[in-house]
Design a protein around this motif. Structure first.
Motif, PDB file in Angstrom:
ATOM      1  N   ILE A 136       0.795  -1.217   0.000  1.00  0.00           N
ATOM      2  CA  ILE A 136       0.000   0.000   0.000  1.00  0.00           C
ATOM      3  C   ILE A 136       0.834   1.276   0.000  1.00  0.00           C
ATOM      4  O   ILE A 136       0.362   2.303  -0.492  1.00  0.00           O
ATOM      5  N   SER A 137       2.052   1.255   0.518  1.00  0.00           N
ATOM      6  CA  SER A 137       2.812   2.503   0.522  1.00  0.00           C
ATOM      7  C   SER A 137       4.278   2.256   0.822  1.00  0.00           C
ATOM      8  O   SER A 137       4.618   1.306   1.532  1.00  0.00           O
ATOM      9  N   THR A 138       5.137   3.135   0.283  1.00  0.00           N
ATOM     10  CA  THR A 138       6.582   3.108   0.545  1.00  0.00           C
ATOM     11  C   THR A 138       7.080   4.524   0.707  1.00  0.00           C
ATOM     12  O   THR A 138       6.590   5.446   0.039  1.00  0.00           O
ATOM     13  N   ILE A 139       8.063   4.703   1.584  1.00  0.00           N
ATOM     14  CA  ILE A 139       8.669   6.012   1.827  1.00  0.00           C
ATOM     15  C   ILE A 139      10.172   5.880   1.694  1.00  0.00           C
ATOM     16  O   ILE A 139      10.771   4.869   2.103  1.00  0.00           O
ATOM     17  N   ASP A 140      10.818   6.908   1.131  1.00  0.00           N
ATOM     18  CA  ASP A 140      12.267   6.854   0.965  1.00  0.00           C
ATOM     19  C   ASP A 140      12.963   7.140   2.286  1.00  0.00           C
ATOM     20  O   ASP A 140      12.331   7.406   3.304  1.00  0.00           O
ATOM     21  N   THR A 141      14.299   7.073   2.262  1.00  0.00           N
ATOM     22  CA  THR A 141      15.053   7.158   3.508  1.00  0.00           C
ATOM     23  C   THR A 141      14.870   8.487   4.222  1.00  0.00           C
ATOM     24  O   THR A 141      14.834   8.538   5.448  1.00  0.00           O
ATOM     25  N   GLY A 142      14.747   9.570   3.469  1.00  0.00           N
ATOM     26  CA  GLY A 142      14.618  10.888   4.071  1.00  0.00           C
ATOM     27  C   GLY A 142      13.189  11.344   4.298  1.00  0.00           C
ATOM     28  O   GLY A 142      12.964  12.411   4.889  1.00  0.00           O
ATOM     29  N   GLY A 143      12.236  10.566   3.838  1.00  0.00           N
ATOM     30  CA  GLY A 143      10.840  10.931   4.020  1.00  0.00           C
ATOM     31  C   GLY A 143      10.321  11.925   2.996  1.00  0.00           C
ATOM     32  O   GLY A 143       9.225  12.468   3.149  1.00  0.00           O
ATOM     33  N   ARG A 144      11.124  12.187   1.946  1.00  0.00           N
ATOM     34  CA  ARG A 144      10.723  13.202   0.966  1.00  0.00           C
ATOM     35  C   ARG A 144       9.914  12.630  -0.187  1.00  0.00           C
ATOM     36  O   ARG A 144       9.156  13.343  -0.840  1.00  0.00           O
ATOM     37  N   SER A 145      10.075  11.352  -0.445  1.00  0.00           N
ATOM     38  CA  SER A 145       9.393  10.720  -1.574  1.00  0.00           C
ATOM     39  C   SER A 145       8.536   9.584  -1.069  1.00  0.00           C
ATOM     40  O   SER A 145       9.015   8.722  -0.315  1.00  0.00           O
ATOM     41  N   THR A 146       7.283   9.577  -1.480  1.00  0.00           N
ATOM     42  CA  THR A 146       6.348   8.531  -1.054  1.00  0.00           C
ATOM     43  C   THR A 146       5.593   7.983  -2.253  1.00  0.00           C
ATOM     44  O   THR A 146       5.433   8.664  -3.275  1.00  0.00           O
ATOM     45  N   ARG A 147       5.139   6.749  -2.115  1.00  0.00           N
ATOM     46  CA  ARG A 147       4.338   6.111  -3.155  1.00  0.00           C
ATOM     47  C   ARG A 147       3.162   5.435  -2.488  1.00  0.00           C
ATOM     48  O   ARG A 147       3.274   4.954  -1.347  1.00  0.00           O
ATOM     49  N   TYR A 148       2.047   5.374  -3.214  1.00  0.00           N
ATOM     50  CA  TYR A 148       0.839   4.773  -2.667  1.00  0.00           C
ATOM     51  C   TYR A 148       0.140   3.911  -3.712  1.00  0.00           C
ATOM     52  O   TYR A 148       0.145   4.232  -4.901  1.00  0.00           O
ATOM     53  N   ALA A 149      -0.512   2.872  -3.230  1.00  0.00           N
ATOM     54  CA  ALA A 149      -1.393   2.108  -4.094  1.00  0.00           C
ATOM     55  C   ALA A 149      -2.619   2.957  -4.410  1.00  0.00           C
ATOM     56  O   ALA A 149      -3.032   3.794  -3.600  1.00  0.00           O
ATOM     57  N   ASP A 150      -3.195   2.744  -5.573  1.00  0.00           N
ATOM     58  CA  ASP A 150      -4.374   3.516  -5.957  1.00  0.00           C
ATOM     59  C   ASP A 150      -5.506   3.366  -4.947  1.00  0.00           C
ATOM     60  O   ASP A 150      -6.299   4.283  -4.751  1.00  0.00           O
ATOM     61  N   SER A 151      -5.566   2.210  -4.309  1.00  0.00           N
ATOM     62  CA  SER A 151      -6.672   1.931  -3.384  1.00  0.00           C
ATOM     63  C   SER A 151      -6.650   2.824  -2.141  1.00  0.00           C
ATOM     64  O   SER A 151      -7.677   2.963  -1.465  1.00  0.00           O
ATOM     65  N   VAL A 152      -5.491   3.414  -1.824  1.00  0.00           N
ATOM     66  CA  VAL A 152      -5.393   4.229  -0.611  1.00  0.00           C
ATOM     67  C   VAL A 152      -4.942   5.656  -0.887  1.00  0.00           C
ATOM     68  O   VAL A 152      -4.916   6.485   0.024  1.00  0.00           O
ATOM     69  N   LYS A 153      -4.600   5.955  -2.129  1.00  0.00           N
ATOM     70  CA  LYS A 153      -4.077   7.276  -2.468  1.00  0.00           C
ATOM     71  C   LYS A 153      -5.083   8.354  -2.113  1.00  0.00           C
ATOM     72  O   LYS A 153      -6.277   8.236  -2.397  1.00  0.00           O
TER      73      LYS A 153
END
Length: 121
Positions: free
Chosen positions: A48-65
């Protein structure tokens, strides 16, 4: 030993909010991308989601975006998942996971036991 321990789950009404926490131990998260995955009853795991090491870049599944927000506090070694606008279909066991490969398909090498989220009136 390396561990991830989730907390913050529970029973919530549709439209409600919850904040999940994932406390890491045995390693420092600041070198790792981190994810949340979930597994609903009778279904396979869903990223459902991933965050990079610094917290600046995130990704989400369409189901929760647009409804969920992932964040991290590297100083505290914690990853969070803020959930709002919860729906019954969000009912699942929510686990945090350490990313071992960021390119698709994403892979994880460590996962916690999870915290249960139930959305029901």
């Amino acid at each position: 030993q390396e561990h991830l321990v989730e907390s913050g789950g529970g029973l919530v009404q549709p439209g409600g909010t919850l904040r999940l926490s994932c406390q890491a131990s045995g390693f420092t998260i600041n070198s790792w991308y981190m994810s949340w995955v979930r597994q609903a009853p009778g279904k396979g795991p869903e990223w459902i989601s991933t965050i990079d090491t610094g917290g600046r870049s995130t990704r989400y599944a369409d189901s929760v975006k647009g409804r969920f927000t992932i964040s991290r506090d590297n100083a505290k070694n914690i990853v969070y998942l803020q959930m709002s606008g919860l729906k019954p279909e969000d009912t699942a066991l929510y686990c945090c996971a350490r990313v071992s490969r960021i390119s698709s398909p994403i892979e994880h090498d460590l996962q916690g036991q999870g915290t249960q989220v139930t959305v029901s009136s």
